[in-house]
Scaffold this active site. Structure first.
Site, mmCIF file in Angstrom:
data_model
loop_
_atom_site.group_PDB
_atom_site.id
_atom_site.type_symbol
_atom_site.label_atom_id
_atom_site.label_comp_id
_atom_site.label_asym_id
_atom_site.label_seq_id
_atom_site.Cartn_x
_atom_site.Cartn_y
_atom_site.Cartn_z
ATOM 1 N N GLY A 1 17.047 39.506 49.190
ATOM 2 C CA GLY A 1 18.000 40.495 49.340
ATOM 3 C C GLY A 1 18.400 41.536 48.247
ATOM 4 O O GLY A 1 19.091 42.331 48.311
ATOM 5 N N GLU B 1 24.631 36.963 49.632
ATOM 6 C CA GLU B 1 23.699 36.180 50.650
ATOM 7 C C GLU B 1 23.489 34.628 50.322
ATOM 8 O O GLU B 1 23.401 34.094 51.128
ATOM 9 C CB GLU B 1 22.273 36.971 50.598
ATOM 10 C CG GLU B 1 21.526 36.649 49.259
ATOM 11 C CD GLU B 1 20.177 37.302 49.417
ATOM 12 O OE1 GLU B 1 20.069 38.361 49.964
ATOM 13 O OE2 GLU B 1 19.208 36.700 49.151
ATOM 14 N N ASN C 1 8.449 34.673 44.508
ATOM 15 C CA ASN C 1 9.307 34.383 45.594
ATOM 16 C C ASN C 1 9.186 35.339 46.721
ATOM 17 O O ASN C 1 9.013 35.258 47.847
ATOM 18 C CB ASN C 1 10.637 33.952 45.103
ATOM 19 C CG ASN C 1 10.653 32.799 44.093
ATOM 20 O OD1 ASN C 1 9.843 31.944 44.222
ATOM 21 N ND2 ASN C 1 11.589 33.059 43.338
ATOM 22 N N GLY D 1 22.996 37.022 42.672
ATOM 23 C CA GLY D 1 21.641 36.401 43.032
ATOM 24 C C GLY D 1 21.216 34.925 42.535
ATOM 25 O O GLY D 1 22.665 34.247 42.193
ATOM 26 N N VAL D 2 20.324 34.426 42.874
ATOM 27 C CA VAL D 2 20.299 32.809 42.689
ATOM 28 C C VAL D 2 19.550 32.849 41.227
ATOM 29 O O VAL D 2 19.073 33.580 40.640
ATOM 30 C CB VAL D 2 18.951 32.558 43.501
ATOM 31 C CG1 VAL D 2 19.500 32.340 44.991
ATOM 32 C CG2 VAL D 2 17.745 33.286 43.477
#
Ligand code: COA
Length: 500
Positions: free
Chosen positions: A385, A291, A381, A265-266
């Site tokens: 995904g 992603e 946010n 993830g981010v």
């Protein structure tokens, strides 16, 4: 040197000319994914036009669709124009977030893999205009996208009119990074033929009817990028737990010695995991099917530990982009950029058996995860995904620091105030305190593990107290809750500023 050809020259317009040509009521499909490769000059000019024409009494209404989050020149500018009415499917702009949470802009928070179908089936208002950033456009309608794929192909195919921001920020060698493939156009119900992250199954460009291209704007503006922060102590702690767990799974024969592809993830924690993998001698080269790829991938490359990364966006800091450009030809063999329907496709994720690592805002004692809503009602946010990967991966890991807001919030709570990933999908919960493996555990065992391994000591006893009271008072003894008390921690925070 700016790319040119007679077709490009014949279509050149200024951002202001394009802005004037956009309808007052419009659904825009824009490139951009977390936040790489989004248009900047046209939305800024459109926002300016709206500002001046609103003074003359004109009304504007914009639905804005993208791949995922974009930069302030798009999300921020259109939000500030006051004309934005609907946003899908993900955002992270603070001004827009405030409007959403004030109830002034509608936001549909969607699994990123679902967006293509919703557009193709006409479930959402149809796209009028696509605006995409590209490095080249040919006279026969080939559009070469920049550092993200996201939803761009679908928007280009479905829009009535197309505008391109042709950027010279990236070298032409960016061509060849993309693999454009949409199941609805190719597979007609057959399997998507991706067996491993590096498989290429589509084209390097999006092919559209060139007659739809109504204007091309030259741009030299880079993406607004956030700088890469060094991992903090909590993130390193979380990463250590994750890495030793993975090593242990390998010893138990549940993960092959050369791993399964990783989705990451981010944010800070996700970056720390990759940085720790790069440093840890027990870890060798990995593949990613993810992603978003961020700067932390350079740690892996430097350590000779990145075999390949499939992504929907390359989101680099200023420094990271410099490095990428210096190595752009050589690294074509290391990366592929895919549409989000493919990067996040359940079929491909399940087939390859990914190890998914995402971040939670809060987790409850039974393993339900909230990734999107602060105190149950305010959008952060979006789910992005995380649902696509969590539900379909071989292993789903959720990470979060055990505390937020200087210890006034416990990330482990009696009951999540909003539910994104339910106890049936989540498997592993990790904080800097420890790791809870929930697989194969009935609810009460899960609660014991989560509280004892993951909760911060400051809140651990109170969580056990809640659990004990629930076991005593709950009508149902399968997943005991003391419903009157289950959201009291959140209510206390809202009233006093602290869960303490
Ligand atoms: N309650 C309220 N606020 C909380 C919180 C909680 N339980 N936990 C964290 N926060 C706050 C933090 O204090 C911080 O606030 P600030 O911005 O005012 O400083 C903010 O939430 C972000 O937290 P941070 O620790 O910086 O996390 P992050 O940048 O790693 O982001 C998510 C965490 C959950 C918001 C982010 O990962 C996300 O949006 N996830 C959903 C999408 C996703 O997972 N996509 C898939 C992979 S790309």
């Amino acid at each position: 040197v700016a790319i040119t050809n007679p077709f490009i020259e014949s279509k050149l317009k200024s951002p202001e000319e394009v802005a004037l040509a956009l309808p007052q009521n419009v659904t825009l499909g824009c490139s951009g994914f977390t936040p790489a490769g989004y248009p900047k000059l046209i939305p800024l000019a459109f926002a300016k036009r709206i500002e001046s024409e609103k003074k003359a009494g004109k009304d504007f209404s914009i639905n804005l669709y993208s791949g995922a989050s974009t930069g302030d020149e798009l999300d921020g500018a259109l939000a500030r124009s006051g004309a934005l009415k609907l946003r899908i499917p993900y955002q992270s702009n603070s001004y827009l977030r405030n409007l959403i949470n004030e109830g002034k802009v509608d936001f549909i928070d969607m699994h990123l893999s679902h967006v293509v179908k919703y557009i193709e089936h006409g479930i959402l208002p149809a796209i009028d205009v696509a605006i995409v950033e590209a490095v080249d456009v040919t006279s026969d309608g080939r559009i070469y996208l920049t550092t993200s794929s996201g939803m761009s192909a679908t928007y280009l195919l479905h829009a009535k009119d197309v505008y391109v921001e042709l950027t010279d920020v990236h070298p032409q060698e960016l061509k060849g990074y993309h693999d454009i493939y949409l199941p609805s156009h190719h597979s007609q119900g057959l399997p998507i033929p991706i067996l491993s992250p590096q498989d290429r199954i589509g084209t390097e460009y999006v092919q559209i009817n060139p007659d739809k291209i109504k204007g091309i704007v030259r741009s030299g503006v880079p993406d607004s990028s956030s700088e890469f922060k060094a991992p903090d102590a909590e993130s390193i702690g979380i990463a250590d737990h994750v890495l030793s767990f993975i090593q242990d799974e390998i010893k138990k024969g549940r993960i092959p010695k050369d791993y399964l592809p990783f989705q990451n993830g981010v944010g800070n924690i996700a970056n720390a995991v990759l940085a720790s993998m790069a440093k840890n001698d027990e870890f060798h080269a990995i593949q990613m099917y993810t992603e978003v790829v961020q700067d932390s991938v350079f740690d892996l490359i430097d350590a000779g530990k990145l075999k390949f990364a499939s992504t929907s966006a390359l989101t680099f800091s200023k420094e990271g982009l410099k490095r990428f450009h210096q190595n752009i030809s050589e690294w074509k063999s290391k990366f592929v950029i895919r549409p989000q329907e493919i990067s996040n496709h359940p079929e491909v994720i399940r087939r390859m058996g990914l190890i998914a690592m995402n971040t939670a805002l809060e987790v409850d004692i039974y393993g339900n995860v909230n990734s999107t809503h602060v105190m149950g009602t305010s959008m952060m946010n979006g789910i992005g995904g995380s649902g696509d990967f969590t539900r379909n991966s071989h292993l789903s890991i959720f990470m979060t620091p055990s505390l937020a807001k200087d210890g006034n919030i416990s990330a482990i709570v009696p009951f999540v105030s909003h539910l994104d990933h339910n106890e049936h999908s989540t498997m592993i919960i990790v904080t800097e305190q420890g790791l809870a493996d929930l697989r194969g555990c009935p609810p009460k065992k899960r609660a014991e593990l989560i509280i004892s391994k993951c909760a911060h000591p400051m809140y651990r006893d109170r969580l056990f107290e809640y659990f004990e009271t629930s076991k005593r008072l709950s009508k149902g003894k399968h997943t005991p809750h003391h419903l009157e008390d289950s959201l009291s921690w959140h209510i206390r925070f809202l009233k006093t500023g602290s869960m303490k």
